[in-house]
Design a protein around this motif. Sequence first.
Motif, PDB file in Angstrom:
ATOM      1  N   ALA A 211     -16.204  52.771 -11.254  1.00  0.00           N
ATOM      2  CA  ALA A 211     -17.324  52.626 -12.185  1.00  0.00           C
ATOM      3  C   ALA A 211     -18.581  53.207 -11.562  1.00  0.00           C
ATOM      4  N   ALA A 212     -19.381  53.865 -12.391  1.00  0.00           N
ATOM      5  CA  ALA A 212     -20.650  54.450 -11.939  1.00  0.00           C
ATOM      6  C   ALA A 212     -21.788  53.724 -12.626  1.00  0.00           C
ATOM      7  N   GLY A 213     -22.683  53.134 -11.828  1.00  0.00           N
ATOM      8  CA  GLY A 213     -23.762  52.340 -12.383  1.00  0.00           C
ATOM      9  C   GLY A 213     -25.134  52.920 -12.117  1.00  0.00           C
ATOM     10  N   ILE A 214     -26.072  52.574 -13.007  1.00  0.00           N
ATOM     11  CA  ILE A 214     -27.459  53.000 -12.821  1.00  0.00           C
ATOM     12  C   ILE A 214     -28.362  52.108 -13.655  1.00  0.00           C
ATOM     13  N   LEU A 215     -29.571  51.915 -13.163  1.00  0.00           N
ATOM     14  CA  LEU A 215     -30.614  51.198 -13.905  1.00  0.00           C
ATOM     15  C   LEU A 215     -31.761  52.147 -14.163  1.00  0.00           C
ATOM     16  N   THR A 216     -32.106  52.332 -15.436  1.00  0.00           N
ATOM     17  CA  THR A 216     -33.311  53.073 -15.783  1.00  0.00           C
ATOM     18  C   THR A 216     -34.060  52.273 -16.836  1.00  0.00           C
ATOM     19  N   LEU A 217     -35.363  52.537 -16.933  1.00  0.00           N
ATOM     20  CA  LEU A 217     -36.202  51.813 -17.883  1.00  0.00           C
ATOM     21  C   LEU A 217     -36.639  52.690 -19.043  1.00  0.00           C
ATOM     22  N   ASP A 218     -35.962  53.823 -19.206  1.00  0.00           N
ATOM     23  CA  ASP A 218     -36.275  54.766 -20.276  1.00  0.00           C
ATOM     24  C   ASP A 218     -34.996  54.993 -21.085  1.00  0.00           C
ATOM     25  N   GLU A 219     -35.059  54.704 -22.377  1.00  0.00           N
ATOM     26  CA  GLU A 219     -33.851  54.776 -23.205  1.00  0.00           C
ATOM     27  C   GLU A 219     -33.246  56.169 -23.228  1.00  0.00           C
ATOM     28  N   THR A 220     -34.098  57.187 -23.296  1.00  0.00           N
ATOM     29  CA  THR A 220     -33.593  58.558 -23.333  1.00  0.00           C
ATOM     30  C   THR A 220     -32.849  58.907 -22.046  1.00  0.00           C
ATOM     31  N   VAL A 221     -33.422  58.510 -20.921  1.00  0.00           N
ATOM     32  CA  VAL A 221     -32.789  58.774 -19.629  1.00  0.00           C
ATOM     33  C   VAL A 221     -31.469  58.012 -19.518  1.00  0.00           C
ATOM     34  N   THR A 222     -31.480  56.766 -19.972  1.00  0.00           N
ATOM     35  CA  THR A 222     -30.257  55.957 -19.923  1.00  0.00           C
ATOM     36  C   THR A 222     -29.137  56.611 -20.733  1.00  0.00           C
ATOM     37  N   ARG A 223     -29.464  57.026 -21.933  1.00  0.00           N
ATOM     38  CA  ARG A 223     -28.448  57.654 -22.783  1.00  0.00           C
ATOM     39  C   ARG A 223     -27.941  58.965 -22.170  1.00  0.00           C
ATOM     40  N   HIS A 224     -28.845  59.675 -21.498  1.00  0.00           N
ATOM     41  CA  HIS A 224     -28.421  60.916 -20.842  1.00  0.00           C
ATOM     42  C   HIS A 224     -27.407  60.624 -19.746  1.00  0.00           C
ATOM     43  N   TYR A 225     -27.697  59.647 -18.900  1.00  0.00           N
ATOM     44  CA  TYR A 225     -26.764  59.312 -17.816  1.00  0.00           C
ATOM     45  C   TYR A 225     -25.464  58.733 -18.365  1.00  0.00           C
ATOM     46  N   ARG A 226     -25.544  58.042 -19.496  1.00  0.00           N
ATOM     47  CA  ARG A 226     -24.313  57.571 -20.147  1.00  0.00           C
ATOM     48  C   ARG A 226     -23.458  58.766 -20.555  1.00  0.00           C
ATOM     49  N   ASP A 227     -24.102  59.781 -21.119  1.00  0.00           N
ATOM     50  CA  ASP A 227     -23.363  60.959 -21.557  1.00  0.00           C
ATOM     51  C   ASP A 227     -22.780  61.732 -20.375  1.00  0.00           C
ATOM     52  N   VAL A 228     -23.450  61.656 -19.230  1.00  0.00           N
ATOM     53  CA  VAL A 228     -22.927  62.303 -18.021  1.00  0.00           C
ATOM     54  C   VAL A 228     -21.679  61.575 -17.519  1.00  0.00           C
ATOM     55  N   GLY A 229     -21.626  60.242 -17.767  1.00  0.00           N
ATOM     56  CA  GLY A 229     -20.443  59.490 -17.360  1.00  0.00           C
ATOM     57  C   GLY A 229     -20.704  58.110 -16.802  1.00  0.00           C
ATOM     58  N   ALA A 230     -21.962  57.741 -16.616  1.00  0.00           N
ATOM     59  CA  ALA A 230     -22.252  56.397 -16.108  1.00  0.00           C
ATOM     60  C   ALA A 230     -21.751  55.361 -17.102  1.00  0.00           C
ATOM     61  N   ASN A 231     -21.080  54.323 -16.593  1.00  0.00           N
ATOM     62  CA  ASN A 231     -20.533  53.319 -17.511  1.00  0.00           C
ATOM     63  C   ASN A 231     -20.976  51.899 -17.205  1.00  0.00           C
ATOM     64  N   LEU A 232     -21.764  51.717 -16.140  1.00  0.00           N
ATOM     65  CA  LEU A 232     -22.438  50.439 -15.901  1.00  0.00           C
ATOM     66  C   LEU A 232     -23.925  50.712 -16.071  1.00  0.00           C
ATOM     67  N   LEU A 233     -24.418  50.450 -17.258  1.00  0.00           N
ATOM     68  CA  LEU A 233     -25.775  50.862 -17.619  1.00  0.00           C
ATOM     69  C   LEU A 233     -26.693  49.652 -17.708  1.00  0.00           C
ATOM     70  N   ALA A 234     -27.576  49.519 -16.721  1.00  0.00           N
ATOM     71  CA  ALA A 234     -28.617  48.496 -16.807  1.00  0.00           C
ATOM     72  C   ALA A 234     -29.801  49.131 -17.523  1.00  0.00           C
ATOM     73  N   VAL A 235     -30.187  48.553 -18.651  1.00  0.00           N
ATOM     74  CA  VAL A 235     -31.144  49.210 -19.532  1.00  0.00           C
ATOM     75  C   VAL A 235     -32.550  48.631 -19.436  1.00  0.00           C
ATOM     76  N   GLY A 236     -32.758  47.682 -18.525  1.00  0.00           N
ATOM     77  CA  GLY A 236     -34.086  47.114 -18.361  1.00  0.00           C
ATOM     78  C   GLY A 236     -34.070  45.953 -17.397  1.00  0.00           C
ATOM     79  N   THR A 237     -35.220  45.354 -17.213  1.00  0.00           N
ATOM     80  CA  THR A 237     -35.356  44.165 -16.371  1.00  0.00           C
ATOM     81  C   THR A 237     -36.103  43.091 -17.143  1.00  0.00           C
ATOM     82  N   ASP A 238     -35.837  41.843 -16.795  1.00  0.00           N
ATOM     83  CA  ASP A 238     -36.550  40.763 -17.479  1.00  0.00           C
ATOM     84  C   ASP A 238     -38.049  40.827 -17.209  1.00  0.00           C
ATOM     85  N   VAL A 239     -38.438  41.174 -15.991  1.00  0.00           N
ATOM     86  CA  VAL A 239     -39.859  41.200 -15.626  1.00  0.00           C
ATOM     87  C   VAL A 239     -40.612  42.262 -16.417  1.00  0.00           C
TER      88      VAL A 239
END
Length: 266
Positions: A211-239
Amino acid sequence: MPAPSNGLKAAMQDGRPLIGLWLAMADAYAAEIAGRAGFDWLVIDGEHGPNDVRSIMRQLQVLEGLPVEVAVRAPIGETWVIKQLLDIGARTILVPMVDCAEQAEELVRATRYPPAGVRGVGAAIARASFFNTVPDYVPTANAEVCLLVQAESRAAMEDLERIAAVEGVDGVFIGPADLAADMGLLGQADAPEVRAMVEKAIRTIRAAGKAAGILTLDETVTRHYRDVGANLLAVGTDVTTFSAALRGLASSFTGRDGGGGSSSSY
Protein backbone atom coordinates in the motif's frame (compact mmCIF):
# COMPACT_ATOMS: atom_id res chain seq x y z
CA MET A 1 -10.50 -16.95 20.63
CA PRO A 2 -7.83 -15.33 18.39
CA ALA A 3 -6.52 -11.76 18.37
CA PRO A 4 -9.00 -9.20 16.96
CA SER A 5 -8.82 -9.00 13.18
CA ASN A 6 -7.17 -6.00 11.56
CA GLY A 7 -9.69 -4.56 9.13
CA LEU A 8 -7.29 -2.00 7.71
CA LYS A 9 -4.70 -4.65 6.86
CA ALA A 10 -7.38 -6.72 5.13
CA ALA A 11 -8.81 -3.74 3.23
CA MET A 12 -5.39 -2.68 1.95
CA GLN A 13 -4.93 -5.99 0.21
CA ASP A 14 -7.56 -5.28 -2.45
CA GLY A 15 -5.82 -2.05 -3.49
CA ARG A 16 -8.87 0.22 -3.52
CA PRO A 17 -8.45 3.81 -2.28
CA LEU A 18 -9.06 4.12 1.46
CA ILE A 19 -9.88 7.60 2.73
CA GLY A 20 -8.52 8.69 6.09
CA LEU A 21 -8.09 11.59 8.50
CA TRP A 22 -5.20 12.60 10.76
CA LEU A 23 -6.03 13.05 14.45
CA ALA A 24 -3.65 15.53 16.10
CA MET A 25 -5.86 17.14 18.72
CA ALA A 26 -4.94 14.44 21.24
CA ASP A 27 -8.53 14.46 22.42
CA ALA A 28 -10.91 11.50 22.76
CA TYR A 29 -14.01 13.65 22.25
CA ALA A 30 -12.71 14.93 18.92
CA ALA A 31 -11.58 11.41 17.97
CA GLU A 32 -15.06 10.01 18.53
CA ILE A 33 -16.59 12.71 16.34
CA ALA A 34 -14.12 11.83 13.58
CA GLY A 35 -14.83 8.14 14.09
CA ARG A 36 -18.49 8.71 13.25
CA ALA A 37 -17.84 10.96 10.23
CA GLY A 38 -17.57 8.22 7.60
CA PHE A 39 -13.82 7.85 7.03
CA ASP A 40 -12.32 4.46 6.25
CA TRP A 41 -9.44 4.97 8.68
CA LEU A 42 -7.90 7.41 11.14
CA VAL A 43 -4.36 8.06 12.34
CA ILE A 44 -3.78 8.99 15.97
CA ASP A 45 -0.65 11.11 15.73
CA GLY A 46 1.94 10.48 18.43
CA GLU A 47 4.74 12.25 16.56
CA HIS A 48 3.47 15.81 16.11
CA GLY A 49 0.23 15.67 18.10
CA PRO A 50 0.60 16.34 21.88
CA ASN A 51 -0.15 12.71 22.74
CA ASP A 52 1.20 10.28 25.31
CA VAL A 53 0.42 6.60 25.87
CA ARG A 54 -2.63 7.35 28.01
CA SER A 55 -4.19 9.84 25.60
CA ILE A 56 -3.62 7.46 22.68
CA MET A 57 -5.21 4.64 24.67
CA ARG A 58 -8.25 6.77 25.48
CA GLN A 59 -8.76 7.52 21.79
CA LEU A 60 -8.43 3.84 20.90
CA GLN A 61 -11.08 3.09 23.53
CA VAL A 62 -13.67 5.55 22.20
CA LEU A 63 -13.05 4.39 18.61
CA GLU A 64 -13.46 0.70 19.50
CA GLY A 65 -16.54 -0.70 17.79
CA LEU A 66 -17.05 2.27 15.46
CA PRO A 67 -17.10 1.66 11.70
CA VAL A 68 -13.57 2.98 11.14
CA GLU A 69 -10.08 1.47 11.27
CA VAL A 70 -7.37 3.10 13.36
CA ALA A 71 -3.62 3.45 13.02
CA VAL A 72 -1.27 4.98 15.57
CA ARG A 73 1.77 6.97 14.53
CA ALA A 74 4.61 6.37 16.94
CA PRO A 75 6.70 9.38 17.94
CA ILE A 76 9.83 7.45 16.98
CA GLY A 77 10.69 3.97 15.77
CA GLU A 78 11.99 2.57 19.04
CA THR A 79 11.16 -0.99 20.12
CA TRP A 80 9.98 0.03 23.60
CA VAL A 81 7.61 2.66 22.17
CA ILE A 82 6.11 0.21 19.69
CA LYS A 83 5.69 -2.39 22.45
CA GLN A 84 3.65 0.04 24.54
CA LEU A 85 1.45 1.05 21.61
CA LEU A 86 0.72 -2.58 20.72
CA ASP A 87 -0.04 -3.45 24.33
CA ILE A 88 -2.61 -0.63 24.67
CA GLY A 89 -4.45 -2.04 21.67
CA ALA A 90 -3.01 -0.50 18.53
CA ARG A 91 -3.08 -3.01 15.68
CA THR A 92 -1.68 -0.76 12.95
CA ILE A 93 1.54 1.12 13.65
CA LEU A 94 2.88 3.95 11.48
CA VAL A 95 6.56 4.75 12.05
CA PRO A 96 8.09 8.04 10.86
CA MET A 97 11.54 8.67 9.40
CA VAL A 98 12.43 5.22 8.06
CA ASP A 99 15.47 5.68 5.83
CA CYS A 100 16.60 2.17 4.88
CA ALA A 101 15.54 -1.45 4.58
CA GLU A 102 17.58 -2.50 7.60
CA GLN A 103 15.66 -0.04 9.78
CA ALA A 104 12.39 -1.38 8.39
CA GLU A 105 13.46 -4.94 9.22
CA GLU A 106 14.12 -3.98 12.83
CA LEU A 107 10.69 -2.38 13.04
CA VAL A 108 9.06 -5.58 11.78
CA ARG A 109 10.85 -7.46 14.56
CA ALA A 110 9.63 -4.91 17.10
CA THR A 111 6.02 -5.67 16.18
CA ARG A 112 6.30 -9.48 16.36
CA TYR A 113 6.46 -11.93 19.22
CA PRO A 114 9.43 -14.37 19.22
CA PRO A 115 10.77 -16.18 17.37
CA ALA A 116 9.75 -13.82 14.53
CA GLY A 117 10.62 -10.74 16.58
CA VAL A 118 11.41 -9.20 19.93
CA ARG A 119 8.06 -7.96 21.22
CA GLY A 120 7.86 -8.58 24.95
CA VAL A 121 5.18 -11.01 26.11
CA GLY A 122 3.00 -9.19 28.62
CA ALA A 123 -0.42 -9.58 27.09
CA ALA A 124 -2.04 -10.86 30.28
CA ILE A 125 -1.98 -7.35 31.76
CA ALA A 126 -2.51 -5.49 28.48
CA ARG A 127 -5.53 -3.98 26.81
CA ALA A 128 -4.45 -5.71 23.57
CA SER A 129 -5.76 -9.03 24.89
CA PHE A 130 -8.63 -7.29 26.69
CA PHE A 131 -6.86 -8.13 29.93
CA ASN A 132 -6.35 -11.82 29.26
CA THR A 133 -9.92 -12.46 28.11
CA VAL A 134 -8.70 -13.29 24.58
CA PRO A 135 -7.02 -16.63 25.38
CA ASP A 136 -5.33 -17.12 22.00
CA TYR A 137 -4.09 -13.54 21.65
CA VAL A 138 -0.35 -14.24 21.85
CA PRO A 139 -0.14 -17.06 19.24
CA THR A 140 -2.34 -15.16 16.76
CA ALA A 141 -1.32 -11.51 17.28
CA ASN A 142 1.56 -11.41 14.79
CA ALA A 143 -0.76 -12.05 11.85
CA GLU A 144 -3.02 -9.14 12.76
CA VAL A 145 -0.33 -6.47 13.21
CA CYS A 146 -0.06 -4.02 10.33
CA LEU A 147 3.17 -2.05 9.93
CA LEU A 148 3.34 1.12 7.87
CA VAL A 149 6.66 2.93 7.52
CA GLN A 150 7.19 6.52 6.44
CA ALA A 151 9.71 7.33 3.72
CA GLU A 152 10.39 11.04 3.97
CA SER A 153 14.01 11.68 3.05
CA ARG A 154 16.30 11.42 0.05
CA ALA A 155 17.97 8.42 1.67
CA ALA A 156 14.60 6.67 1.92
CA MET A 157 13.82 7.43 -1.70
CA GLU A 158 17.16 5.94 -2.77
CA ASP A 159 16.46 2.74 -0.83
CA LEU A 160 12.73 2.61 -1.46
CA GLU A 161 12.68 -0.58 -3.51
CA ARG A 162 14.42 -2.45 -0.69
CA ILE A 163 12.22 -0.86 2.00
CA ALA A 164 9.05 -1.81 0.14
CA ALA A 165 10.33 -5.35 -0.35
CA VAL A 166 10.79 -6.02 3.37
CA GLU A 167 8.53 -8.85 4.48
CA GLY A 168 6.25 -7.63 7.24
CA VAL A 169 6.04 -4.07 5.95
CA ASP A 170 2.45 -3.72 4.76
CA GLY A 171 2.69 -0.25 3.32
CA VAL A 172 4.89 2.79 2.87
CA PHE A 173 3.69 6.30 3.61
CA ILE A 174 5.37 9.18 1.80
CA GLY A 175 6.04 12.38 3.79
CA PRO A 176 6.18 15.23 1.25
CA ALA A 177 6.87 18.01 3.76
CA ASP A 178 9.92 16.36 5.31
CA LEU A 179 11.07 15.13 1.91
CA ALA A 180 10.90 18.68 0.56
CA ALA A 181 12.90 19.94 3.54
CA ASP A 182 15.55 17.26 3.00
CA MET A 183 15.74 18.33 -0.64
CA GLY A 184 16.48 21.90 0.40
CA LEU A 185 12.92 23.02 -0.37
CA LEU A 186 11.60 23.68 3.13
CA GLY A 187 7.91 24.59 3.02
CA GLN A 188 7.65 23.70 -0.68
CA ALA A 189 6.03 20.26 -0.60
CA ASP A 190 4.22 21.04 -3.85
CA ALA A 191 7.36 21.99 -5.77
CA PRO A 192 7.65 20.16 -9.11
CA GLU A 193 10.82 18.34 -8.02
CA VAL A 194 9.09 17.04 -4.90
CA ARG A 195 5.96 16.00 -6.75
CA ALA A 196 8.01 14.10 -9.31
CA MET A 197 9.82 12.20 -6.56
CA VAL A 198 6.55 11.45 -4.75
CA GLU A 199 4.97 10.13 -7.95
CA LYS A 200 7.95 7.87 -8.61
CA ALA A 201 7.82 6.64 -5.01
CA ILE A 202 4.12 5.78 -5.22
CA ARG A 203 4.69 3.72 -8.35
CA THR A 204 7.65 1.94 -6.76
CA ILE A 205 5.66 1.04 -3.65
CA ARG A 206 2.66 -0.25 -5.59
CA ALA A 207 4.93 -2.24 -7.92
CA ALA A 208 6.21 -4.03 -4.82
CA GLY A 209 2.64 -5.04 -3.97
CA LYS A 210 2.43 -2.76 -0.93
CA ALA A 211 0.00 0.00 0.00
CA ALA A 212 1.17 3.53 -0.81
CA GLY A 213 0.05 6.26 1.56
CA ILE A 214 0.13 10.03 1.60
CA LEU A 215 -1.44 12.95 3.45
CA THR A 216 -2.21 16.16 1.61
CA LEU A 217 -4.48 19.05 2.52
CA ASP A 218 -5.42 19.97 -1.05
CA GLU A 219 -8.20 18.01 -2.74
CA THR A 220 -6.75 18.44 -6.22
CA VAL A 221 -3.34 17.18 -5.11
CA THR A 222 -4.93 14.26 -3.26
CA ARG A 223 -6.91 13.19 -6.31
CA HIS A 224 -3.78 13.46 -8.45
CA TYR A 225 -1.80 11.14 -6.17
CA ARG A 226 -4.78 8.78 -6.07
CA ASP A 227 -4.69 8.63 -9.86
CA VAL A 228 -0.94 7.95 -9.75
CA GLY A 229 -1.66 4.95 -7.51
CA ALA A 230 -1.71 6.00 -3.86
CA ASN A 231 -4.37 3.99 -2.05
CA LEU A 232 -4.01 5.12 1.57
CA LEU A 233 -5.21 8.68 1.23
CA ALA A 234 -5.31 10.93 4.28
CA VAL A 235 -7.34 13.90 3.10
CA GLY A 236 -7.00 16.24 6.07
CA THR A 237 -6.35 16.69 9.76
CA ASP A 238 -8.72 17.42 12.61
CA VAL A 239 -6.67 20.46 13.67
CA THR A 240 -6.55 22.18 10.29
CA THR A 241 -10.19 21.38 9.51
CA PHE A 242 -11.39 22.72 12.86
CA SER A 243 -9.17 25.79 12.63
CA ALA A 244 -10.32 26.65 9.11
CA ALA A 245 -13.99 26.16 10.03
CA LEU A 246 -13.70 28.45 13.05
CA ARG A 247 -11.85 31.14 11.10
CA GLY A 248 -14.50 30.99 8.38
CA LEU A 249 -17.33 31.25 10.90
CA ALA A 250 -15.72 34.18 12.68
CA SER A 251 -14.97 35.95 9.42
CA SER A 252 -18.54 35.57 8.17
CA PHE A 253 -19.75 37.70 11.09
CA THR A 254 -16.81 39.96 11.84
CA GLY A 255 -15.38 40.47 8.38
CA ARG A 256 -11.93 39.83 9.79
CA ASP A 257 -9.60 37.19 8.44
CA GLY A 258 -8.09 35.09 11.21
CA GLY A 259 -5.02 34.62 9.05
CA GLY A 260 -2.85 31.59 8.89
CA GLY A 261 -2.60 28.88 6.30
CA SER A 262 -0.83 25.63 5.70
CA SER A 263 1.07 23.66 3.14
CA SER A 264 -1.11 21.31 1.12
CA SER A 265 1.11 18.38 2.07
CA TYR A 266 1.92 17.26 5.59
